[in-house]
Scaffold this motif. Sequence first.
Motif, PDB file in Angstrom:
ATOM      1  N   ALA A 111       1.025  -1.383   0.076  1.00 15.50           N
ATOM      2  CA  ALA A 111       0.017   0.275   0.024  1.00 15.50           C
ATOM      3  C   ALA A 111       0.589   1.178   0.255  1.00 15.50           C
ATOM      4  O   ALA A 111       1.122   1.890   0.625  1.00 15.50           O
ATOM      5  CB  ALA A 111      -0.630   0.084   1.188  1.00 15.50           C
ATOM      6  N   PRO A 112       1.317   2.073  -1.256  1.00 13.46           N
ATOM      7  CA  PRO A 112       2.286   2.695  -1.320  1.00 13.46           C
ATOM      8  C   PRO A 112       1.620   4.505  -0.822  1.00 13.46           C
ATOM      9  O   PRO A 112       1.528   5.277  -2.077  1.00 13.46           O
ATOM     10  CB  PRO A 112       2.381   2.621  -2.826  1.00 13.46           C
ATOM     11  N   THR A 113       1.436   4.272   0.068  1.00 18.97           N
ATOM     12  CA  THR A 113       0.342   5.449   0.372  1.00 18.97           C
ATOM     13  C   THR A 113       1.569   6.626   1.035  1.00 18.97           C
ATOM     14  O   THR A 113       2.198   6.099   1.330  1.00 18.97           O
ATOM     15  CB  THR A 113      -0.433   5.381   1.322  1.00 18.97           C
ATOM     16  N   GLY A 114       1.180   8.049   1.329  1.00 18.68           N
ATOM     17  CA  GLY A 114       2.366   8.787   1.861  1.00 18.68           C
ATOM     18  C   GLY A 114       2.860   8.651   3.378  1.00 18.68           C
ATOM     19  O   GLY A 114       3.516   8.963   3.715  1.00 18.68           O
ATOM     20  N   GLU A 115       1.469   7.786   4.257  1.00 17.02           N
ATOM     21  CA  GLU A 115       2.061   7.324   5.396  1.00 17.02           C
ATOM     22  C   GLU A 115       3.103   6.707   5.293  1.00 17.02           C
ATOM     23  O   GLU A 115       3.678   6.862   6.044  1.00 17.02           O
ATOM     24  CB  GLU A 115       0.668   7.129   6.338  1.00 17.02           C
ATOM     25  N   HIS A 116       2.684   5.430   4.642  1.00 10.71           N
ATOM     26  CA  HIS A 116       4.036   4.130   4.265  1.00 10.71           C
ATOM     27  C   HIS A 116       4.947   4.720   4.328  1.00 10.71           C
ATOM     28  O   HIS A 116       5.732   4.642   4.696  1.00 10.71           O
ATOM     29  CB  HIS A 116       3.450   3.763   3.803  1.00 10.71           C
ATOM     30  N   HIS A 117       5.033   5.790   2.919  1.00  9.27           N
ATOM     31  CA  HIS A 117       6.178   6.147   2.541  1.00  9.27           C
ATOM     32  C   HIS A 117       7.287   7.109   3.654  1.00  9.27           C
ATOM     33  O   HIS A 117       8.291   6.771   4.033  1.00  9.27           O
ATOM     34  CB  HIS A 117       6.145   6.971   1.548  1.00  9.27           C
ATOM     35  N   GLN A 132       4.831  13.033  -2.840  1.00 14.29           N
ATOM     36  CA  GLN A 132       3.923  13.481  -4.035  1.00 14.29           C
ATOM     37  C   GLN A 132       2.703  12.546  -3.947  1.00 14.29           C
ATOM     38  O   GLN A 132       1.771  13.123  -4.192  1.00 14.29           O
ATOM     39  CB  GLN A 132       5.097  12.792  -5.279  1.00 14.29           C
ATOM     40  N   ARG A 133       3.485  11.814  -2.656  1.00 13.01           N
ATOM     41  CA  ARG A 133       1.732  10.724  -2.842  1.00 13.01           C
ATOM     42  C   ARG A 133       0.530  11.815  -1.399  1.00 13.01           C
ATOM     43  O   ARG A 133      -0.659  11.508  -2.086  1.00 13.01           O
ATOM     44  CB  ARG A 133       2.248   9.565  -1.855  1.00 13.01           C
ATOM     45  N   ASP A 134       1.013  12.247  -0.462  1.00 11.89           N
ATOM     46  CA  ASP A 134       0.820  12.784  -0.037  1.00 11.89           C
ATOM     47  C   ASP A 134       0.754  14.295   0.318  1.00 11.89           C
ATOM     48  O   ASP A 134       1.073  14.603   1.456  1.00 11.89           O
ATOM     49  CB  ASP A 134       0.157  12.719   1.735  1.00 11.89           C
ATOM     50  N   PRO A 135      -0.123  15.506  -0.666  1.00 15.67           N
ATOM     51  CA  PRO A 135       0.690  17.016  -0.416  1.00 15.67           C
ATOM     52  C   PRO A 135       0.351  17.262   1.288  1.00 15.67           C
ATOM     53  O   PRO A 135       1.093  18.520   1.071  1.00 15.67           O
ATOM     54  CB  PRO A 135      -0.186  18.090  -1.152  1.00 15.67           C
ATOM     55  N   SER A 136      -0.247  16.728   1.674  1.00 17.48           N
ATOM     56  CA  SER A 136      -0.447  17.754   2.813  1.00 17.48           C
ATOM     57  C   SER A 136       0.135  17.763   3.781  1.00 17.48           C
ATOM     58  O   SER A 136       0.116  18.148   4.851  1.00 17.48           O
ATOM     59  CB  SER A 136      -1.707  17.127   3.439  1.00 17.48           C
ATOM     60  N   MET A 137       1.312  16.895   3.624  1.00 17.00           N
ATOM     61  CA  MET A 137       2.675  16.814   4.809  1.00 17.00           C
ATOM     62  C   MET A 137       3.604  17.314   3.901  1.00 17.00           C
ATOM     63  O   MET A 137       4.755  17.246   4.669  1.00 17.00           O
ATOM     64  CB  MET A 137       3.534  15.185   4.348  1.00 17.00           C
ATOM     65  N   GLN A 138       3.647  17.674   2.660  1.00 16.20           N
ATOM     66  CA  GLN A 138       4.461  18.568   2.138  1.00 16.20           C
ATOM     67  C   GLN A 138       5.460  20.173   3.109  1.00 16.20           C
ATOM     68  O   GLN A 138       6.427  19.824   3.273  1.00 16.20           O
ATOM     69  CB  GLN A 138       4.038  19.836   1.020  1.00 16.20           C
ATOM     70  N   SER A 139       4.455  20.130   4.308  1.00 13.58           N
ATOM     71  CA  SER A 139       5.616  21.670   4.680  1.00 13.58           C
ATOM     72  C   SER A 139       6.175  20.430   5.915  1.00 13.58           C
ATOM     73  O   SER A 139       7.240  20.557   6.489  1.00 13.58           O
ATOM     74  CB  SER A 139       4.638  22.598   4.952  1.00 13.58           C
ATOM     75  N   GLN A 140       5.772  19.911   6.860  1.00 12.87           N
ATOM     76  CA  GLN A 140       6.223  18.811   8.081  1.00 12.87           C
ATOM     77  C   GLN A 140       7.953  18.314   7.392  1.00 12.87           C
ATOM     78  O   GLN A 140       8.321  17.901   7.537  1.00 12.87           O
ATOM     79  CB  GLN A 140       5.645  17.517   8.143  1.00 12.87           C
ATOM     80  N   ALA A 145      17.044   7.720   3.238  1.00 11.38           N
ATOM     81  CA  ALA A 145      15.356   8.196   4.041  1.00 11.38           C
ATOM     82  C   ALA A 145      14.507   9.639   2.929  1.00 11.38           C
ATOM     83  O   ALA A 145      13.465   9.556   2.454  1.00 11.38           O
ATOM     84  CB  ALA A 145      15.733   8.692   4.777  1.00 11.38           C
ATOM     85  N   SER A 146      15.571  10.435   2.948  1.00 10.41           N
ATOM     86  CA  SER A 146      15.045  11.091   1.449  1.00 10.41           C
ATOM     87  C   SER A 146      14.436  10.708  -0.110  1.00 10.41           C
ATOM     88  O   SER A 146      13.454  11.829   0.465  1.00 10.41           O
ATOM     89  CB  SER A 146      16.239  12.001   0.611  1.00 10.41           C
ATOM     90  N   GLU A 147      14.322   9.905  -0.592  1.00 12.60           N
ATOM     91  CA  GLU A 147      13.587   9.489  -1.105  1.00 12.60           C
ATOM     92  C   GLU A 147      12.785   8.758  -0.946  1.00 12.60           C
ATOM     93  O   GLU A 147      12.062   9.657  -1.786  1.00 12.60           O
ATOM     94  CB  GLU A 147      14.668   7.975  -2.224  1.00 12.60           C
ATOM     95  N   GLN A 148      12.879   8.922  -0.156  1.00 13.31           N
ATOM     96  CA  GLN A 148      10.759   7.707   0.847  1.00 13.31           C
ATOM     97  C   GLN A 148      10.135   9.358   0.850  1.00 13.31           C
ATOM     98  O   GLN A 148       8.975   9.432   1.520  1.00 13.31           O
ATOM     99  CB  GLN A 148      10.965   6.970   1.701  1.00 13.31           C
ATOM    100  N   PHE A 149      11.033  10.389   1.687  1.00 15.04           N
ATOM    101  CA  PHE A 149      10.214  11.479   2.141  1.00 15.04           C
ATOM    102  C   PHE A 149       9.674  12.550   0.912  1.00 15.04           C
ATOM    103  O   PHE A 149       9.184  12.839   0.505  1.00 15.04           O
ATOM    104  CB  PHE A 149      11.302  12.595   2.760  1.00 15.04           C
ATOM    105  N   GLN A 150      10.706  12.131   0.048  1.00  8.18           N
ATOM    106  CA  GLN A 150       9.997  12.946  -1.359  1.00  8.18           C
ATOM    107  C   GLN A 150       8.439  11.884  -1.507  1.00  8.18           C
ATOM    108  O   GLN A 150       7.926  12.458  -2.109  1.00  8.18           O
ATOM    109  CB  GLN A 150      10.655  12.665  -2.392  1.00  8.18           C
ATOM    110  N   ALA A 151       8.634  10.494  -2.220  1.00 15.07           N
ATOM    111  CA  ALA A 151       7.356   9.526  -2.574  1.00 15.07           C
ATOM    112  C   ALA A 151       6.380  10.059  -1.387  1.00 15.07           C
ATOM    113  O   ALA A 151       5.213   9.929  -1.907  1.00 15.07           O
ATOM    114  CB  ALA A 151       7.766   8.707  -2.078  1.00 15.07           C
ATOM    115  N   ALA A 152       6.732  10.106  -0.438  1.00 22.99           N
ATOM    116  CA  ALA A 152       5.448  10.326   0.938  1.00 22.99           C
ATOM    117  C   ALA A 152       5.052  11.283   0.469  1.00 22.99           C
ATOM    118  O   ALA A 152       3.295  11.725   0.571  1.00 22.99           O
ATOM    119  CB  ALA A 152       5.852  10.525   2.508  1.00 22.99           C
TER     120      ALA A 152
END
Length: 412
Positions: free
Chosen positions: A353-359, A384-392, A375-382
């Motif tokens: 389940a490649p969701t933003g939360e799981h990335h 992209q999957r969930d734009p609401s996490m962008q600021s965090q 870690a940086s790659e997975q944060f970027q993927a997260a």
Amino acid sequence: MMSPVQPNAKPLLSHAIALLTLASWVGLLLQWRTPAGDAILVFARVDVLVCSLFLSLPLALEWLRRGRSASPGISAAAMFCGWGSTAALMVWAASTLPRGEFSEWSLVAIRGAIGLCVASGSVGFANLVARLAGDRRDRDPSMSPDGDIERVLSAWPRRTIFAGLWILVPAVYAHAVAADLQKALTESLQNQRIALAARQADQLSQLVPTQTIDGTPLVTLLPQLQQRRTQLIDQLADAAEPTSLGEIAQQITTLVQLERHGEALRRIEPLTHGANFHPVALDYQGLCFQRMERPEESMAAYRRSLEFWMSQPDSDAKTAGLVSGYKGIGFAARRLQMRLLEEQAYQQLVEIAPTGEHHFLLAQCYREHQKTRLASEQFQAAMQRDPSMQSQIEAILATLSMDHFSCLSVPR
């Protein structure tokens, strides 16, 4: 003939009495609780109380260090004034301290005043006991008026340090505790841990009454949580013996929300095997063990859940079961310091389940394991999957390159 160590025995005895008396006051102040009983009044938690009281003692000792040469009346006055002021402050706080109307620094000042009053009263009591026991020390003849100015000036650095210990260290410590409580309270709300959230909110309200949690003022959130906890307790008390699977599941959910994990496990056990087996029971079992700080048993339950779902045909239920199982194993592996297993669990989670939360979970795992690039790659993927996490995530990425940086390790 008098022993060489005998002259120091009574000062040491008076200091020991002061410490024991201060420890007794810790126990007494523990009894001053908020109405719900989840927090110590003004101090919130035991560690904040101990920090405030014991770091007030050096300043009280400095102020009263010549108390052994004072009259018993002065020592008694210090004792009664200190302890009387403490009781008055606590009674006032219990009866009139408004929720949300005191700033964090106002409460720091109140805690500092209480700590100093308790410490001063304890030192006064210790000096009084020493005088009554025969420690009649006269003023040192060498302490003439000609040396008063020099002695006062030489004492100021020491007194300044003690004053810093009295107010600054407890203030910084209480601020750090409040920050941790705020984070923990947010997580508890997300996980529907009602009883734990109510306790954390009550404690936080004694440290930062003006705090807001996800946009809700603490003074509004706290009574809501306490009311919800009361409703859950009443619901359990009034419920008949459950007969259907749905009623059992509801009771288990309520027990978990109230942090009554031992009772929940007893309800879960019959559903983990035999004719009444239900795979979701294994997830609840793993969750209860997880919250009871029993990671080995938690992992065993989640492994059983994975084994069951892997043998089932593809479906939404299977996906949900696998997601829950891998999350539980990843968390248990982290507690058990099984780094490879933790990474594998979160990798499987992202694959299923490649969701933003799981990335984000996998990214955090890599970050803790000092694998900065992954870690940086997975944060970027997260992101992209969930734009609401962008600021965090952007805030994390801004500091990620410096994580674990030292003369022996560089960003990777």
